[in-house]
Design a protein around this motif. Structure first.
Motif, short mmCIF file in Angstrom:
data_model
loop_
_atom_site.label_atom_id
_atom_site.label_comp_id
_atom_site.label_asym_id
_atom_site.label_seq_id
_atom_site.Cartn_x
_atom_site.Cartn_y
_atom_site.Cartn_z
N ASN A 216 0.92 4.96 -4.12
CA ASN A 216 1.22 3.58 -3.73
C ASN A 216 -0.02 2.92 -3.12
OD1 ASN A 216 2.74 1.28 -3.38
ND2 ASN A 216 3.55 1.92 -1.39
N LEU A 217 -0.66 2.05 -3.88
CA LEU A 217 -1.85 1.33 -3.42
C LEU A 217 -1.54 -0.16 -3.39
CD1 LEU A 217 -4.52 3.20 -5.58
CD2 LEU A 217 -3.98 3.61 -3.18
N ASP A 218 -1.89 -0.81 -2.30
CA ASP A 218 -1.62 -2.23 -2.13
C ASP A 218 -2.91 -3.02 -2.35
OD1 ASP A 218 -0.99 -4.82 -1.18
OD2 ASP A 218 0.53 -4.01 0.18
N THR A 219 -2.91 -3.89 -3.35
CA THR A 219 -4.13 -4.63 -3.72
C THR A 219 -4.19 -6.03 -3.12
OG1 THR A 219 -3.10 -5.41 -5.77
CG2 THR A 219 -4.34 -3.36 -5.88
N ASN A 220 -3.34 -6.33 -2.15
CA ASN A 220 -3.35 -7.67 -1.54
C ASN A 220 -4.47 -7.79 -0.51
OD1 ASN A 220 -1.01 -9.11 -2.75
ND2 ASN A 220 0.10 -7.34 -1.93
N ILE A 221 -5.69 -7.64 -1.00
CA ILE A 221 -6.86 -7.71 -0.13
C ILE A 221 -7.90 -8.63 -0.75
CG2 ILE A 221 -6.48 -5.39 0.79
CD1 ILE A 221 -8.56 -4.34 -1.07
N ALA A 222 -8.86 -9.05 0.06
CA ALA A 222 -9.94 -9.90 -0.41
C ALA A 222 -11.26 -9.38 0.13
CB ALA A 222 -9.73 -11.35 0.03
N PRO B 12 -1.87 -16.29 -1.03
CA PRO B 12 -0.50 -15.79 -0.84
C PRO B 12 -0.45 -14.26 -0.76
CG PRO B 12 -0.55 -17.49 -2.52
CD PRO B 12 -1.97 -17.19 -2.20
N ASN B 13 0.32 -13.74 0.19
CA ASN B 13 0.56 -12.30 0.38
C ASN B 13 -0.68 -11.52 0.81
OD1 ASN B 13 3.31 -12.57 -0.50
ND2 ASN B 13 2.57 -12.58 -2.62
N LEU B 14 -1.73 -12.22 1.22
CA LEU B 14 -2.95 -11.53 1.66
C LEU B 14 -2.65 -10.68 2.90
CD1 LEU B 14 -6.06 -11.30 1.16
CD2 LEU B 14 -6.33 -13.10 2.88
N LYS B 15 -3.10 -9.42 2.87
CA LYS B 15 -2.83 -8.51 3.98
C LYS B 15 -4.09 -8.05 4.71
CE LYS B 15 1.46 -6.69 1.98
NZ LYS B 15 2.14 -5.46 1.47
N ALA B 16 -5.23 -8.09 4.02
CA ALA B 16 -6.46 -7.62 4.65
C ALA B 16 -7.68 -8.22 3.96
CB ALA B 16 -6.54 -6.09 4.61
N LEU C 241 -12.63 -0.55 0.44
CA LEU C 241 -11.59 -1.07 -0.46
C LEU C 241 -10.54 0.00 -0.75
CD1 LEU C 241 -13.90 -3.06 -2.88
CD2 LEU C 241 -11.92 -4.03 -1.72
N GLY C 242 -10.98 1.20 -1.08
CA GLY C 242 -10.03 2.27 -1.37
C GLY C 242 -9.20 2.64 -0.16
N LYS C 243 -9.83 2.68 1.00
CA LYS C 243 -9.11 3.05 2.22
C LYS C 243 -8.09 1.98 2.60
CE LYS C 243 -9.98 4.97 6.82
NZ LYS C 243 -11.01 5.42 7.77
N LEU C 244 -8.46 0.71 2.42
CA LEU C 244 -7.53 -0.38 2.71
C LEU C 244 -6.31 -0.32 1.81
CD1 LEU C 244 -9.33 -3.81 3.36
CD2 LEU C 244 -7.72 -2.58 4.83
N MET C 245 -6.53 -0.16 0.50
CA MET C 245 -5.41 -0.08 -0.43
C MET C 245 -4.50 1.09 -0.08
SD MET C 245 -7.10 -0.88 -4.16
CE MET C 245 -8.15 -2.33 -4.43
N PHE C 246 -5.10 2.21 0.30
CA PHE C 246 -4.35 3.41 0.66
C PHE C 246 -3.52 3.19 1.92
CE2 PHE C 246 -4.55 7.25 3.40
CZ PHE C 246 -3.72 8.09 2.67
N LEU C 247 -4.14 2.68 2.99
CA LEU C 247 -3.43 2.49 4.26
C LEU C 247 -2.35 1.43 4.15
CD1 LEU C 247 -6.32 2.75 6.89
CD2 LEU C 247 -4.54 4.44 6.41
N LEU C 248 -2.66 0.33 3.44
CA LEU C 248 -1.65 -0.71 3.24
C LEU C 248 -0.48 -0.18 2.42
CD1 LEU C 248 -3.97 -3.78 2.51
CD2 LEU C 248 -2.60 -3.41 4.58
N GLY C 249 -0.76 0.70 1.48
CA GLY C 249 0.29 1.30 0.66
C GLY C 249 1.18 2.25 1.44
N LYS C 250 0.64 2.77 2.56
CA LYS C 250 1.44 3.66 3.42
C LYS C 250 2.23 2.87 4.45
CE LYS C 250 -0.40 7.49 4.97
NZ LYS C 250 0.43 8.55 4.38
N ASP C 251 2.03 1.55 4.45
CA ASP C 251 2.77 0.67 5.36
C ASP C 251 2.55 1.07 6.82
OD1 ASP C 251 4.33 -1.56 5.78
OD2 ASP C 251 6.21 -0.46 5.78
#
Length: 343
Positions: free
Chosen positions: A214-220, A240-244, A314-324
């Motif tokens: 589970n990777l979250d791509t709502n980043i910039a 919209p939906n930006l998280k990080a 980028l990879g760490k952000l997607m990973f941590l955001l995916g872990k909620d």
């Protein structure tokens, strides 16, 4: 002492290394990796057994995205108990991004996952593909006390083995295409293969291997530059939906102190958007508060990326955001090393 040969799985995802030139037309085409020994008979000299698998549709690495990261990881997961090491053939353009992402996705990894590729096709007269491939397989098959010597995601290119999540592609033409500016190489290939064992990563737990999909791509990603406007920053932060947001700052983590800039970031943080400070410099570290131009970032709650690369951030952000991860835990989790990605 075991006499069993290590089993190595070669995973082809695409890229220049898997191409051969049609000398009649001059075009490049993918060759059948089942015929690898015919193309590189020297592989028979390696003291290991080699099997191959390819993505159903190999891709140019410029088209890589988290969906493909999951596909590559699933191949490793499916074969994890049957192989002693993995070599992933990947286009060089985004290899550091993929290696970084998989270092977080493959939790409690106890076997080598070695990424490699080439600047010239495998059938080219002057190709770097042969050496990169042969040595990557040799590295993946290294054993000590009947266990893999390398137990992390690595990247091998032009005589150097690096920790994957510490690498950056620095040259589009030279064979020495990658560099790890903030961490020493794990091994160097010359007349002898020299492994710097004190720099190798070891998981601090005996927990079983686990794959995170589970990777979250709502980043910039925002690279600061002199003259960047309020409108540009504002429009990105209103996505919209930006998280990080990863903020590529100057030097040791410095930025403009203009009130509009600090206010926009502060409001974004108050609204639950995580802001990560990563330096634009290839080497060195973010040290927030070292200069006045980074002190305000520290004050409003910007997260320090320390000496992490943009690719690993980028990879760490997607990973941590995916872990909620909860907001009050996020800063601590990001600033704490997970798999050797920061000091």
């Amino acid at each position: 002492m075991s006499n069993k040969k290590p089993n190595i799985l070669l995973v082809y995802t695409g890229g220049t290394i898997g191409m051969v030139k049609d000398f009649k037309t001059g075009t490049l085409k993918t060759f059948n990796f089942n015929n690898l020994l015919k193309r590189i008979p020297e592989l028979e000299l390696l003291d290991c057994d080699i099997n191959t698998v390819s993505l159903e549709e190999p891709i140019d690495s410029s088209n890589i995205n988290p969906t493909y990261w999951v596909k590559i990881s699933e191949i490793i997961e499916q074969h994890y108990d049957y192989f002693d090491g993995f070599v992933v053939l990947h286009g060089s353009d985004t290899m550091s991004y993929t290696a970084s992402a998989l270092s977080f996705m493959l939790e409690n990894l106890k076997k080598p996952v070695v990424f490699t590729g080439a600047q010239l096709p495998i059938g080219d007269l002057r190709t770097d593909a042969r050496e990169n491939l042969i040595t990557s397989i040799q590295v993946a098959s290294l054993q000590e006390n009947d266990a893999p010597l390398i137990q992390e995601v690595c990247l091998y290119f032009e005589n150097k083995l690096y920790r994957g999540n510490r690498t950056t592609k620095i040259n589009a033409e030279n064979f020495q295409a990658f560099k790890s500016f903030n961490y020493p190489e794990l091994a160097e290939s010359g007349v002898h293969l020299k492994v710097n064992e004190k720099y190798l990563w070891r998981s601090k737990t005996d927990a079983p291997f686990k794959l995170h999909k589970n990777l979250d791509t709502n980043i910039a990603l925002i690279k600061l530059y002199p003259g960047i406007s309020e409108a540009v920053i504002s429009s990105i932060l209103k996505t919209p939906n930006l998280k990080a947001v990863i903020l590529e700052t100057f030097g040791a983590g410095n930025s403009s102190t203009a009130s509009w800039f600090i206010n926009l970031l502060s409001t974004a943080i108050e609204n639950g958007i995580h802001i990560i400070n990563v330096t634009q410099c290839l080497g060195g570290s973010v040290i927030m508060g070292h200069y006045e131009t980074s002190n305000q970032l520290k004050r409003i709650g910007v997260i320090s990326g320390n000496d992490i690369t943009t690719e690993a951030a980028l990879g760490k952000l997607m990973f941590l955001l995916g872990k909620d991860v909860s907001d009050n835990q996020f800063k601590m989790r990001f600033e704490t090393p997970i798999c050797g990605e920061l000091t």
